[in-house]
Design a protein around this motif. Structure first.
Motif, PDB file in Angstrom:
ATOM      1  N   ALA A  54      69.720   7.578 -14.323  1.00 30.43           N
ATOM      2  CA  ALA A  54      70.443   8.835 -14.490  1.00 30.43           C
ATOM      3  C   ALA A  54      69.557   9.997 -14.932  1.00 30.43           C
ATOM      4  N   GLU A  55      68.542   9.696 -15.755  1.00 28.79           N
ATOM      5  CA  GLU A  55      67.777  10.787 -16.371  1.00 28.79           C
ATOM      6  C   GLU A  55      66.366  10.941 -15.794  1.00 28.79           C
ATOM      7  N   ASP A  56      65.945   9.999 -14.963  1.00 28.14           N
ATOM      8  CA  ASP A  56      64.632  10.114 -14.314  1.00 28.14           C
ATOM      9  C   ASP A  56      64.741   9.668 -12.856  1.00 28.14           C
ATOM     10  N   PRO A  57      65.678  10.258 -12.118  1.00 20.30           N
ATOM     11  CA  PRO A  57      65.935   9.791 -10.743  1.00 20.30           C
ATOM     12  C   PRO A  57      64.743   9.934  -9.807  1.00 20.30           C
ATOM     13  N   GLU A  58      63.887  10.919 -10.049  1.00 21.15           N
ATOM     14  CA  GLU A  58      62.708  11.119  -9.196  1.00 21.15           C
ATOM     15  C   GLU A  58      61.500  10.295  -9.660  1.00 21.15           C
ATOM     16  N   GLY A  59      61.618   9.661 -10.820  1.00 18.14           N
ATOM     17  CA  GLY A  59      60.519   8.838 -11.333  1.00 18.14           C
ATOM     18  C   GLY A  59      59.388   9.633 -11.961  1.00 18.14           C
ATOM     19  N   THR A  60      59.612  10.901 -12.271  1.00 21.64           N
ATOM     20  CA  THR A  60      58.551  11.751 -12.837  1.00 21.64           C
ATOM     21  C   THR A  60      58.057  11.222 -14.183  1.00 21.64           C
ATOM     22  N   TRP A  61      59.000  10.863 -15.038  1.00 23.54           N
ATOM     23  CA  TRP A  61      58.663  10.338 -16.377  1.00 23.54           C
ATOM     24  C   TRP A  61      57.914   9.013 -16.266  1.00 23.54           C
ATOM     25  N   ARG A  62      58.445   8.116 -15.440  1.00 23.74           N
ATOM     26  CA  ARG A  62      57.829   6.797 -15.265  1.00 23.74           C
ATOM     27  C   ARG A  62      56.403   6.909 -14.718  1.00 23.74           C
ATOM     28  N   GLN A  63      56.207   7.790 -13.768  1.00 19.15           N
ATOM     29  CA  GLN A  63      54.878   7.944 -13.166  1.00 19.15           C
ATOM     30  C   GLN A  63      53.872   8.497 -14.168  1.00 19.15           C
ATOM     31  N   MET A 100      50.751  -2.445 -27.316  1.00 21.87           N
ATOM     32  CA  MET A 100      49.330  -2.758 -27.459  1.00 21.87           C
ATOM     33  C   MET A 100      48.897  -3.723 -26.356  1.00 21.87           C
ATOM     34  N   GLY A 101      47.901  -3.324 -25.588  1.00 20.16           N
ATOM     35  CA  GLY A 101      47.375  -4.196 -24.536  1.00 20.16           C
ATOM     36  C   GLY A 101      48.187  -4.213 -23.257  1.00 20.16           C
ATOM     37  N   ALA A 102      49.240  -3.401 -23.167  1.00 19.13           N
ATOM     38  CA  ALA A 102      50.070  -3.384 -21.954  1.00 19.13           C
ATOM     39  C   ALA A 102      49.268  -2.849 -20.765  1.00 19.13           C
ATOM     40  N   VAL A 103      49.651  -3.280 -19.574  1.00 19.48           N
ATOM     41  CA  VAL A 103      48.954  -2.842 -18.356  1.00 19.48           C
ATOM     42  C   VAL A 103      49.906  -2.015 -17.499  1.00 19.48           C
ATOM     43  N   PRO A 104      49.357  -1.121 -16.648  1.00 25.30           N
ATOM     44  CA  PRO A 104      50.209  -0.290 -15.790  1.00 25.30           C
ATOM     45  C   PRO A 104      50.881  -1.104 -14.693  1.00 25.30           C
ATOM     46  N   ALA A 105      51.923  -0.522 -14.119  1.00 28.07           N
ATOM     47  CA  ALA A 105      52.602  -1.154 -12.980  1.00 28.07           C
ATOM     48  C   ALA A 105      51.634  -1.271 -11.810  1.00 28.07           C
ATOM     49  N   ALA A 106      51.803  -2.315 -11.028  1.00 28.17           N
ATOM     50  CA  ALA A 106      50.866  -2.596  -9.935  1.00 28.17           C
ATOM     51  C   ALA A 106      51.050  -1.658  -8.753  1.00 28.17           C
ATOM     52  N   SER A 107      52.275  -1.154  -8.558  1.00 35.76           N
ATOM     53  CA  SER A 107      52.522  -0.334  -7.372  1.00 35.76           C
ATOM     54  C   SER A 107      53.513   0.785  -7.669  1.00 35.76           C
ATOM     55  N   GLU A 108      53.469   1.802  -6.815  1.00 40.56           N
ATOM     56  CA  GLU A 108      54.396   2.930  -6.908  1.00 40.56           C
ATOM     57  C   GLU A 108      55.825   2.472  -6.632  1.00 40.56           C
ATOM     58  N   ALA A 109      55.959   1.531  -5.690  1.00 33.66           N
ATOM     59  CA  ALA A 109      57.287   1.030  -5.322  1.00 33.66           C
ATOM     60  C   ALA A 109      57.966   0.364  -6.518  1.00 33.66           C
ATOM     61  N   GLU A 110      57.186  -0.361  -7.295  1.00 35.22           N
ATOM     62  CA  GLU A 110      57.705  -1.024  -8.493  1.00 35.22           C
ATOM     63  C   GLU A 110      58.258  -0.002  -9.483  1.00 35.22           C
ATOM     64  N   LEU A 111      57.568   1.128  -9.609  1.00 35.94           N
ATOM     65  CA  LEU A 111      57.989   2.173 -10.543  1.00 35.94           C
ATOM     66  C   LEU A 111      59.295   2.833 -10.111  1.00 35.94           C
ATOM     67  N   MET A 112      59.506   2.948  -8.824  1.00 35.06           N
ATOM     68  CA  MET A 112      60.641   3.716  -8.312  1.00 35.06           C
ATOM     69  C   MET A 112      61.963   2.976  -8.402  1.00 35.06           C
ATOM     70  N   GLU A 113      61.929   1.681  -8.677  1.00 28.64           N
ATOM     71  CA  GLU A 113      63.167   0.922  -8.817  1.00 28.64           C
ATOM     72  C   GLU A 113      63.607   0.969 -10.287  1.00 28.64           C
ATOM     73  N   PRO A 114      64.709   1.669 -10.612  1.00 25.50           N
ATOM     74  CA  PRO A 114      65.123   1.801 -12.013  1.00 25.50           C
ATOM     75  C   PRO A 114      65.450   0.445 -12.641  1.00 25.50           C
ATOM     76  N   VAL A 115      65.109   0.281 -13.929  1.00 23.30           N
ATOM     77  CA  VAL A 115      65.410  -0.976 -14.618  1.00 23.30           C
ATOM     78  C   VAL A 115      66.651  -0.845 -15.503  1.00 23.30           C
ATOM     79  N   ASN A 116      67.135   0.395 -15.707  1.00 22.16           N
ATOM     80  CA  ASN A 116      68.317   0.594 -16.553  1.00 22.16           C
ATOM     81  C   ASN A 116      68.960   1.942 -16.240  1.00 22.16           C
ATOM     82  N   GLU A 117      70.058   2.223 -16.925  1.00 19.41           N
ATOM     83  CA  GLU A 117      70.831   3.440 -16.662  1.00 19.41           C
ATOM     84  C   GLU A 117      70.066   4.698 -17.054  1.00 19.41           C
ATOM     85  N   LEU A 118      69.234   4.609 -18.076  1.00 18.33           N
ATOM     86  CA  LEU A 118      68.439   5.766 -18.503  1.00 18.33           C
ATOM     87  C   LEU A 118      67.524   6.225 -17.372  1.00 18.33           C
TER      88      LEU A 118
END
Length: 315
Positions: free
Chosen positions: A192-201, A171-189
């Motif tokens: 391994a499972e979203d290497p191209e960042g499609t899900w995150r984007q 609730m109230g969360a905001v989007p990531a500020a940049s594409e570069a921020e999204l492309m750096e994985p924060v965990n193994e999921l």
């Protein structure tokens, strides 16, 4: 008919939620000042107000919301409705379709993109426009089945809501500020499972779009601030243990011996670890940036204790 005294209401809620008697101190220190704050906000407005309650998994959002709704309704005599973003989750079938058309990770409920935001907006609009005898259905989701409850099992709110409480982990969360921020994985999921960042984007686009518009209606944002991501994992694991225990003793549909009547999707501890990874990026970002802009911050201790509400007055 007069309302029950405050102590009686608090004790009834404590018993109902299976909380220790000491929770009465939390109510007096944290929840009553918050109820008074919401009451003051409502008095200052002509229209119904929307209160957003943000908190990572296991912080106690549902319990806080339950107490606030009952206290505002019974003791401040303000008709108050509540629902959770969790109850807006897409059905299992809808998420299966999203997983096929966009990314397999969308089979798992939780992140932006897995809610029916239009349904949530419809509920808000109905609650605000309702007449004295109007009945508004409030969506409900069964986490033990990982699917939305049938409509005939949804709770009903009667009349017009003067306060609408909406709680949710994002609730109230905001989007990531940049594409570069999204492309750096924060965990193994993510690695391994979203290497191209499609899900995150896709998640981020949802946050920028319909979620941002939905959150913009909030008149006051309350944040339950967890001490760490590690605590969130511990608390969510505990939640699943409790859900498993409740499900064990719940009556089965179609008779006690019908083992196929209650399909259960309760998670093991290993599954909870993977599940939490879906939430980690937005949870960490919110823990870092939201305290500076939330209208009220309540620090949650490692023992689940609530601090006093730190209320910021909007200009």
């Amino acid at each position: 008919m007069s309302a029950p005294d405050l102590t009686t209401t608090i004790q009834k809620l404590i018993n109902q939620e299976s909380l220790p008697d000491s929770y009465a101190d939390t109510v007096k220190k944290t929840i009553l000042p918050l109820a008074q704050h919401i009451h003051s906000l409502r008095k200052a407005r002509e229209e119904p107000i929307i209160i957003g309650i943000h908190g990572a998994q296991g912080t106690g959002k549902s319990t806080l919301t339950e107490f606030l709704r009952e206290l505002l309704t019974i003791h401040y005599r303000i008709p108050t409705a509540s629902f959770s973003l969790d109850d807006l989750y897409l059905t299992r079938a809808e998420r299966e379709q999203l997983a096929q058309s966009v990314h397999p990770l969308f089979i798992t409920r939780g992140v932006p993109g897995t809610h029916d935001i239009a349904l949530g907006q419809q509920v808000i609009d109905q609650l605000k426009a309702a007449g004295p005898d109007t009945e508004t259905l409030i969506p409900a989701f069964d986490k033990s089945r990982d699917d939305r409850c049938p409509r005939d099992q949804w709770p009903v709110f009667r009349g017009r809501a003067e306060v609408i409480l909406i709680e949710g982990w994002c609730m109230g969360a905001v989007p990531a500020a940049s594409e570069a921020e999204l492309m750096e994985p924060v965990n193994e999921l993510e690695r391994a499972e979203d290497p191209e960042g499609t899900w995150r984007q896709y998640v981020n686009r949802c946050l920028k779009g319909e979620y941002s518009r939905f959150f913009s209606q909030v008149d006051s944002l309350i944040m339950l601030k967890a001490p760490s991501m590690e605590c969130v994992l511990q608390w969510r694991t505990l939640q699943e243990h409790k859900l498993r225990e409740r499900n064990r003793y719940a009556p089965k549909q179609g008779g006690e011996n019908n083992e196929t009547a209650r399909p259960s999707r309760i998670m093991s501890d290993e599954e909870v670890v993977r599940f939490i990874m879906h939430y980690e990026r937005i949870t960490r970002a919110s823990l870092e940036e939201m305290p500076a802009r939330a209208d009220c911050v309540i620090n949650v201790g490692e023992d689940h204790s609530f601090g006093e509400p730190l209320i910021r007055q909007r200009q």
